[in-house]
Design a protein around this motif. Sequence first.
Motif, PDB file in Angstrom:
ATOM      1  N   ASP A  10      13.903  -5.088   0.131  1.00  0.00           N
ATOM      2  CA  ASP A  10      13.389  -6.037  -0.862  1.00  0.00           C
ATOM      3  C   ASP A  10      11.899  -6.231  -0.607  1.00  0.00           C
ATOM      4  O   ASP A  10      11.496  -7.118   0.143  1.00  0.00           O
ATOM      5  N   THR A  11      11.096  -5.376  -1.223  1.00  0.00           N
ATOM      6  CA  THR A  11       9.659  -5.358  -0.970  1.00  0.00           C
ATOM      7  C   THR A  11       8.914  -5.959  -2.161  1.00  0.00           C
ATOM      8  O   THR A  11       9.176  -5.598  -3.302  1.00  0.00           O
ATOM      9  N   VAL A  12       7.994  -6.862  -1.873  1.00  0.00           N
ATOM     10  CA  VAL A  12       7.146  -7.429  -2.918  1.00  0.00           C
ATOM     11  C   VAL A  12       6.085  -6.398  -3.258  1.00  0.00           C
ATOM     12  O   VAL A  12       5.404  -5.880  -2.370  1.00  0.00           O
ATOM     13  N   ILE A  13       5.967  -6.084  -4.552  1.00  0.00           N
ATOM     14  CA  ILE A  13       4.989  -5.080  -4.975  1.00  0.00           C
ATOM     15  C   ILE A  13       3.987  -5.661  -5.969  1.00  0.00           C
ATOM     16  O   ILE A  13       4.287  -6.610  -6.689  1.00  0.00           O
ATOM     17  N   LEU A  14       2.816  -5.061  -5.953  1.00  0.00           N
ATOM     18  CA  LEU A  14       1.740  -5.412  -6.870  1.00  0.00           C
ATOM     19  C   LEU A  14       1.099  -4.126  -7.366  1.00  0.00           C
ATOM     20  O   LEU A  14       1.356  -3.050  -6.823  1.00  0.00           O
ATOM     21  N   ARG A  15       0.255  -4.279  -8.361  1.00  0.00           N
ATOM     22  CA  ARG A  15      -0.547  -3.158  -8.843  1.00  0.00           C
ATOM     23  C   ARG A  15      -2.016  -3.532  -8.703  1.00  0.00           C
ATOM     24  O   ARG A  15      -2.357  -4.709  -8.618  1.00  0.00           O
ATOM     25  N   LYS A  16      -2.888  -2.539  -8.677  1.00  0.00           N
ATOM     26  CA  LYS A  16      -4.313  -2.767  -8.437  1.00  0.00           C
ATOM     27  C   LYS A  16      -4.930  -3.775  -9.403  1.00  0.00           C
ATOM     28  O   LYS A  16      -5.806  -4.547  -9.020  1.00  0.00           O
ATOM     29  N   VAL A  37       0.925  -2.456  -2.609  1.00  0.00           N
ATOM     30  CA  VAL A  37       0.297  -2.101  -3.881  1.00  0.00           C
ATOM     31  C   VAL A  37       0.782  -0.698  -4.242  1.00  0.00           C
ATOM     32  O   VAL A  37       0.716   0.225  -3.423  1.00  0.00           O
ATOM     33  N   VAL A  38       1.286  -0.564  -5.466  1.00  0.00           N
ATOM     34  CA  VAL A  38       1.865   0.711  -5.893  1.00  0.00           C
ATOM     35  C   VAL A  38       1.195   1.214  -7.167  1.00  0.00           C
ATOM     36  O   VAL A  38       0.592   0.450  -7.913  1.00  0.00           O
ATOM     37  N   GLU A  39       1.335   2.520  -7.361  1.00  0.00           N
ATOM     38  CA  GLU A  39       0.981   3.148  -8.639  1.00  0.00           C
ATOM     39  C   GLU A  39       2.248   3.788  -9.160  1.00  0.00           C
ATOM     40  O   GLU A  39       3.014   4.381  -8.393  1.00  0.00           O
ATOM     41  N   ASP A  40       2.466   3.671 -10.460  1.00  0.00           N
ATOM     42  CA  ASP A  40       3.664   4.243 -11.063  1.00  0.00           C
ATOM     43  C   ASP A  40       3.478   5.742 -11.265  1.00  0.00           C
ATOM     44  O   ASP A  40       2.408   6.203 -11.659  1.00  0.00           O
ATOM     45  N   PRO A  47       3.405   3.877  -2.978  1.00  0.00           N
ATOM     46  CA  PRO A  47       2.459   2.958  -2.339  1.00  0.00           C
ATOM     47  C   PRO A  47       1.071   3.572  -2.192  1.00  0.00           C
ATOM     48  O   PRO A  47       0.936   4.737  -1.827  1.00  0.00           O
ATOM     49  N   VAL A  48       0.046   2.756  -2.519  1.00  0.00           N
ATOM     50  CA  VAL A  48      -1.345   3.202  -2.399  1.00  0.00           C
ATOM     51  C   VAL A  48      -2.187   2.234  -1.562  1.00  0.00           C
ATOM     52  O   VAL A  48      -3.328   2.530  -1.239  1.00  0.00           O
ATOM     53  N   GLY A  49      -1.615   1.080  -1.249  1.00  0.00           N
ATOM     54  CA  GLY A  49      -2.351   0.085  -0.480  1.00  0.00           C
ATOM     55  C   GLY A  49      -1.448  -1.069  -0.106  1.00  0.00           C
ATOM     56  O   GLY A  49      -0.262  -1.088  -0.440  1.00  0.00           O
ATOM     57  N   ILE A  50      -2.030  -2.017   0.578  1.00  0.00           N
ATOM     58  CA  ILE A  50      -1.297  -3.213   0.974  1.00  0.00           C
ATOM     59  C   ILE A  50      -2.263  -4.386   0.948  1.00  0.00           C
ATOM     60  O   ILE A  50      -3.458  -4.224   1.213  1.00  0.00           O
ATOM     61  N   VAL A  51      -1.758  -5.547   0.575  1.00  0.00           N
ATOM     62  CA  VAL A  51      -2.538  -6.787   0.580  1.00  0.00           C
ATOM     63  C   VAL A  51      -1.787  -7.776   1.455  1.00  0.00           C
ATOM     64  O   VAL A  51      -0.581  -7.956   1.304  1.00  0.00           O
TER      65      VAL A  51
END
Length: 152
Positions: A10-16, A37-40, A47-51
Amino acid sequence: MSVGQFCNRDTVILRKADAIVEAAKLMREFHVGSAVVVEDSAEGAKPVGIVTDRDLVVEILAAELDPGSVTVGDIMSYELLTAREDDGLWETLQRMRLKGVRRIPVVNPQGVLAGILTSDDLLEILAGELTELVKIIGKEQEREQRTRGGLG
């Protein structure tokens, strides 16, 4: 033991392009210190990053920036260390230590986000293993008393 056995699915995801305030709200709602941080892609969210909550404090609050003028992509970590689901747990721990990261997104064979492994997860695993070691000592003492009798 593999990373896939222990990662949190259960990972919280965001986009740039997401707003910083949205990131903070999600972290608060789900009681987590980070969001991946993900890109579709055609395969799924990669995943492309993390905040992290620390990023919010250091990059936004301490710099006295207007949170409304900054996006997730502006402050996310771009040097992202990931682990594959079938990577060994202890090897992954060593990689995390070498890079100085407390959180590592876990990906499937296609590079799609499968979960996240954190230092808190690793501490929980280690605590469980140490508890089992302590039980061995107790069982050994019980066995010795049964087979050799008590002193005195």
